[in-house]
Design a protein around this motif. Structure first.
Motif, PDB file in Angstrom:
ATOM      1  N   GLN A 106       0.822  -1.217   0.000  1.00 16.82           N
ATOM      2  CA  GLN A 106       0.000   0.000   0.000  1.00 16.82           C
ATOM      3  C   GLN A 106       0.862   1.276   0.000  1.00 16.82           C
ATOM      4  OE1 GLN A 106      -2.827  -0.136   3.218  1.00 16.82           O
ATOM      5  NE2 GLN A 106      -3.921  -1.904   2.400  1.00 16.82           N
ATOM      6  N   GLN A 108     -13.475   9.607  -7.748  1.00 16.79           N
ATOM      7  CA  GLN A 108     -13.290   8.233  -8.203  1.00 16.79           C
ATOM      8  C   GLN A 108     -12.298   7.482  -7.310  1.00 16.79           C
ATOM      9  OE1 GLN A 108     -11.919   7.957 -12.260  1.00 16.79           O
ATOM     10  NE2 GLN A 108     -12.321   5.734 -12.395  1.00 16.79           N
ATOM     11  N   ASN A 163     -12.013   3.761  -4.503  1.00 22.40           N
ATOM     12  CA  ASN A 163     -11.174   2.703  -5.080  1.00 22.40           C
ATOM     13  C   ASN A 163      -9.793   2.669  -4.443  1.00 22.40           C
ATOM     14  OD1 ASN A 163     -12.643   1.530  -7.667  1.00 22.40           O
ATOM     15  ND2 ASN A 163     -13.048   3.741  -7.610  1.00 22.40           N
ATOM     16  N   GLU A 193      -8.135   0.332  -3.060  1.00 23.17           N
ATOM     17  CA  GLU A 193      -7.302  -0.843  -3.339  1.00 23.17           C
ATOM     18  C   GLU A 193      -7.061  -1.068  -4.833  1.00 23.17           C
ATOM     19  OE1 GLU A 193      -9.075  -4.128  -1.358  1.00 23.17           O
ATOM     20  OE2 GLU A 193      -8.535  -3.416   0.650  1.00 23.17           O
ATOM     21  N   ASN A 194      -7.566  -0.192  -5.679  1.00 21.84           N
ATOM     22  CA  ASN A 194      -7.375  -0.348  -7.122  1.00 21.84           C
ATOM     23  C   ASN A 194      -6.050   0.308  -7.520  1.00 21.84           C
ATOM     24  OD1 ASN A 194      -7.477  -0.388  -9.916  1.00 21.84           O
ATOM     25  ND2 ASN A 194      -9.611   0.276 -10.032  1.00 21.84           N
ATOM     26  N   ILE A 195      -4.962  -0.429  -7.407  1.00 18.23           N
ATOM     27  CA  ILE A 195      -3.624   0.111  -7.635  1.00 18.23           C
ATOM     28  C   ILE A 195      -3.454   0.614  -9.068  1.00 18.23           C
ATOM     29  CG2 ILE A 195      -2.706  -2.187  -8.154  1.00 18.23           C
ATOM     30  CD1 ILE A 195      -0.826   0.706  -6.402  1.00 18.23           C
ATOM     31  N   ASP A 196      -4.097  -0.062 -10.030  1.00 18.90           N
ATOM     32  CA  ASP A 196      -3.965   0.368 -11.427  1.00 18.90           C
ATOM     33  C   ASP A 196      -4.552   1.758 -11.647  1.00 18.90           C
ATOM     34  OD1 ASP A 196      -2.729  -1.999 -12.139  1.00 18.90           O
ATOM     35  OD2 ASP A 196      -4.631  -2.999 -12.604  1.00 18.90           O
ATOM     36  N   LEU A 197      -5.683   2.039 -10.975  1.00 17.19           N
ATOM     37  CA  LEU A 197      -6.297   3.362 -11.101  1.00 17.19           C
ATOM     38  C   LEU A 197      -5.390   4.433 -10.500  1.00 17.19           C
ATOM     39  CD1 LEU A 197      -8.764   5.116 -11.831  1.00 17.19           C
ATOM     40  CD2 LEU A 197      -9.662   4.632  -9.533  1.00 17.19           C
ATOM     41  N   TRP A 198      -4.797   4.150  -9.347  1.00 19.47           N
ATOM     42  CA  TRP A 198      -3.904   5.126  -8.708  1.00 19.47           C
ATOM     43  C   TRP A 198      -2.670   5.379  -9.580  1.00 19.47           C
ATOM     44  CZ3 TRP A 198      -4.901   7.896  -4.311  1.00 19.47           C
ATOM     45  CH2 TRP A 198      -6.021   7.508  -3.559  1.00 19.47           C
ATOM     46  N   GLU A 214      -2.617   5.184 -12.779  1.00 24.08           N
ATOM     47  CA  GLU A 214      -3.074   5.968 -13.933  1.00 24.08           C
ATOM     48  C   GLU A 214      -3.123   7.456 -13.576  1.00 24.08           C
ATOM     49  OE1 GLU A 214      -7.340   6.845 -16.079  1.00 24.08           O
ATOM     50  OE2 GLU A 214      -6.949   4.782 -15.436  1.00 24.08           O
TER      51      GLU A 214
END
Length: 790
Positions: free
Chosen positions: A126, A191, A195, A197-202, A204
């Motif tokens: 994290q 957004q 999210n 735990e959405n590492i891909d979004l962070w 991005e």
């Protein structure tokens, strides 16, 4: 060594003292000459070594300019407080410390050279998202509270784990977006909030290396061992099935070691049973009781002296024994709790009552193999944790009571899972009414339009078999007594002995020719009241002593008679019932998966079962007649499998008995209601009662115009009253014939009228058997008996 090497982060980290140094630029013009002079000193260092202000990512520079950095940070790390404060300067998000107080250095030195300092609850997976959260606050002004307490766990000189809380001061850090950094909008922020735990979004929104970080953090560290130990005790006591965990008690020991600051201590428990005034062992992995030692249970008066009993049970206060050997000598070994500690090599101990307003629930036992280690002073530390232990024990007792209730319900008054929802529904309504001040009433549970299915696998000739076993045991016993009395006459020719011999012969003759229902009771009365006193008298005769003792040894201590053949019979019946019931229960799992239905079974001389299926038993509108037909076919097939299973294990039983199977078909839906007095379901209404009458009598019914029972060994009988039932079950029989479950000798038979029941018919067909599960050959009953006997 570059600090960013191998580090995936939105931040490119540089250690810099720029923001820290700007504080001193404001102090040059201070009214206090000493403050102004010190500010010039610090700024002169920065002027001579501009890299300290510009920033660097090469960690070797920290060592190269160690003295200069120490000079710059002298005010933050005051030499006067260095032995008292626990403080460090470090690179954020990493375990890189480049300046620290003397006390912190000493703590690490005590922990040993092999100790690896790490922030215990900084989740590595994290760190990227935490860094992004910092950027949101620093660069975009969002007030996002991402902070959480971080800790070090460091052992002291005695090996006891101590806990240190880390408080970061990030005032001396700067975060600057690079040109390629995407600008975060309010929509992006909204957004991200949903999210975490959405590492891909962070990644991005915050691409790797898209922001520059310059600065360092100062950590103020505090010893919070006591608070953390209490918190750990709370955490340890929360959760399910802790007692089953092998490591639970060892962790519990470690927590108490930290709380008391003592390495060599152990923790034990004993439960107080108020009804019996006893202490009992707590069952679970690694659970010990030093008060009970090797005992499972002990009367409180045997475990404690009068003073300690009153202290724990009446006053509900703890006490300590700082020197067990001294206390043992002083009490001359008479104090039971001191004696049991002394026997285990324990030198000091604390006993603390686990009690609430209702009284004592158990004892917390803390012991050490060192004298004076545990005493009345450090016992005071327990005050802060006993509340949580009491709460945990209360919850454990409630869970245990619920578990006991569940076991009793399962074993004694089972509510089948298919109808559990309806009872829960009524119970919730009961509670709701009670809470709202209404008169609570548990309404009758009724299910309408239910189709019944009944089946039994009955032991044939069970009464005759029991009578035969009883007669054989009585003959054995009377024959042994006859021999003793005849030998007594040879020793002492008393007419009374001849009279007893005459009575014994009379009983033996009646057993051989005319065994009655009450014969067993009469013979046992004769032996008890007439012959046993004679045996007591004759036992003094040395010539008869051995024979009489052999007779007495043949008597079963529980029933008081010879119990050989009857025991074999009883064990056979019990084994048949157990195996047949277990098989049926196992098969029921797959049947319930097809469609939920009510199921219950009973052990008699064999196993009976009831099944009910219908719409009202389920919560959903999903019932179809196809599920009824499927269950009927399943029942017929399982009865065949149970017959096979029985004859495969028949040779394992002490007594060879046969079984016969029957199914009762009732094609009209009926209502069933739960009878609170008997804790079971029963049919509801006068018309439906006809079904219960047939159930109770049909297995004894004769074929019309004969003395032949409808149920026969080797065959399965399907009793019905409607032509459509006959047609339906003939289809099932034909299908099972194709699968080699049933033979081709189908009989359609009329039954003699039962009381209040007429017009019953039956399909009877032979079951095909195989010798074992791997045997592919199928046999009739007679063929199977021949095969087994060969």
């Amino acid at each position: 060594m570059d600090v960013n090497e191998g580090l995936e982060s939105p931040l490119v980290i540089k250690v810099s003292f720029n923001k820290y140094l700007t504080q001193y630029e404001n102090l040059i013009e201070a009214d206090n000459d000493f403050i102004a002079l010190n500010a010039r000193r610090v700024l002169k260092i920065a002027e001579d070594y501009p890299i300290l202000r510009d920033g660097f990512s090469d960690l070797t520079i920290l060592q190269k300019h160690e003295k200069e950095i120490e000079g710059i940070l002298q005010d933050a790390f005051s030499p006067v407080l260095s032995h008292n404060e626990i403080k460090t300067a470090s690179v954020p998000f990493l375990d890189v410390i480049f300046n620290s107080s003397t006390r912190f250095k000493n703590i690490l030195k005590t922990a040993g050279e092999d100790f690896d300092l790490q922030i215990k609850n900084m989740p590595k997976d994290q760190r990227y998202i935490i860094a992004c959260s910092v950027i949101l606050n620093f660069c975009y002004g969002y007030n996002l509270n991402f902070k959480r307490p971080f800790f070090y766990e460091i052992p002291d000189a005695n090996g006891v784990m101590r806990y240190y809380k880390i408080l970061y001061n990030a005032d001396f850090t700067e975060i600057i977006p690079k040109k390629n950094a995407p600008k975060i909008t309010d929509e992006d922020y909204a957004q991200l909030l949903d999210n975490f735990e959405n590492i891909d979004l962070w990644k991005e929104k915050f691409p790797p290396n898209s922001y520059d970080f310059k600065g360092f953090v100062i950590s103020n560290i505090f010893d919070v061992t006591d608070d953390q130990s209490i918190s750990n005790i709370k955490s340890s006591l929360i959760g399910e099935d802790k007692r089953k965990n092998e490591g639970f008690m060892e962790d519990f020991h470690e927590i108490f070691r930290s709380l008391l600051g003592l390495k060599d201590i152990k923790v034990g428990f004993s439960i107080y049973n108020k009804e019996d005034d006893t202490f009992e062992r707590v069952y679970g992995a690694g659970m010990d009781s030093f008060l009970l030692n090797n005992l499972e249970i002990s009367n409180c008066s045997d475990a404690l002296c009068r003073w300690s009993y009153d202290r724990l049970l009446k006053e509900k206060k703890y006490f300590s024994i700082s020197d067990v050997d001294k206390a043992f000598s002083k009490s001359k070994g008479h104090a039971p709790h001191v004696r049991v500690l002394h026997e285990q090599g324990i030198k000091s101990a604390i006993f603390a009552p686990i009690a609430n307003e209702e009284g004592l629930m158990g004892i917390l036992e803390i012991v050490s193999e060192k004298r004076q280690v545990l005493n009345s002073i450090n016992a005071n530390k327990l005050v802060d944790v006993m509340l949580f232990i009491v709460s945990a024990v209360e919850r454990s007792k409630n869970e245990e009571e619920n578990l006991i209730d569940a076991i009793i319900q399962q074993e004694c008054t089972s509510i089948h899972q298919s109808v559990q929802w309806r009872f829960e529904q009524e119970a919730r309504k009961y509670i709701k009414d009670d809470l709202n001040g209404k008169e609570p009433n548990f309404n009758q549970i009724v299910f309408n339009d239910i189709y019944p299915l009944f089946g039994q696998i009955d032991i044939k000739g069970s009464s005759e078999a029991r009578n035969r076993a009883t007669k054989l045991d009585l003959i054995i016993q009377l024959s042994a007594l006859k021999s003793i009395i005849k030998n007594a006459i040879d020793q002492e020719a008393l007419p009374i002995y001849e009279q007893y011999l005459y009575q014994i012969n009379e009983w033996l003759e009646s057993l051989d020719n005319n065994f009655q229902v009450d014969s067993e009771q009469q013979i046992n009365g004769f032996i008890k009241h007439d012959l046993n006193p004679v045996l007591k008298h004759l036992k003094t005769n040395k010539n008869l002593e051995e024979e009489i003792q052999a007779y007495l040894n043949s008597i079963d201590s529980k029933v008081g008679t010879v119990y050989q053949n009857r025991k074999n019979y009883d064990e056979t019946i019990a084994a048949i019932n157990k195996n047949m019931a277990s098989l049926l229960d196992e098969k029921q799992i797959s049947a319930q998966a097809m469609y939920p239905h009510y199921f219950e079974r009973f052990k008699t001389d064999g196993v009976e079962h009831n099944m009910y299926i219908g719409e009202s038993l389920t919560k959903e509108d999903s019932f179809s007649s196809i599920y009824l037909y499927n269950l009927r076919l399943w029942q017929l097939q399982i009865m065949c499998e149970m017959e096979n299973s029985y004859y495969q294990m028949q040779s394992d039983f002490p007594v060879k008995l046969d079984v016969a199977s029957m199914i009762l078909v009732f094609n009209q839906p009926l209502s069933i209601s739960f009878r609170m007095d008997e804790k079971q379901f029963d049919v509801d209404g006068t018309y439906n009662a006809r079904y219960e009458i047939v159930k109770k009598r049909v297995d004894k019914a004769f074929i019309k115009g004969t003395n032949e029972r409808i149920t026969q060994k080797g065959k399965i009988s399907i009793v019905y009253s409607q032509k459509q039932d006959e047609e339906e079950y003939l289809r099932y029989v034909k299908f099972l014939q194709s699968k080699n479950y049933l033979d081709n000798d189908i009989e359609i038979l009329e039954l003699q009228d039962l009381q209040a029941v007429t017009g019953l018919k039956a399909i009877r067909v032979s079951v095909l058997y195989h010798k074992d599960n791997n045997d592919k050959e199928y046999y009739t009953y007679d063929d199977l008996m021949k095969e087994i006997s060969n």
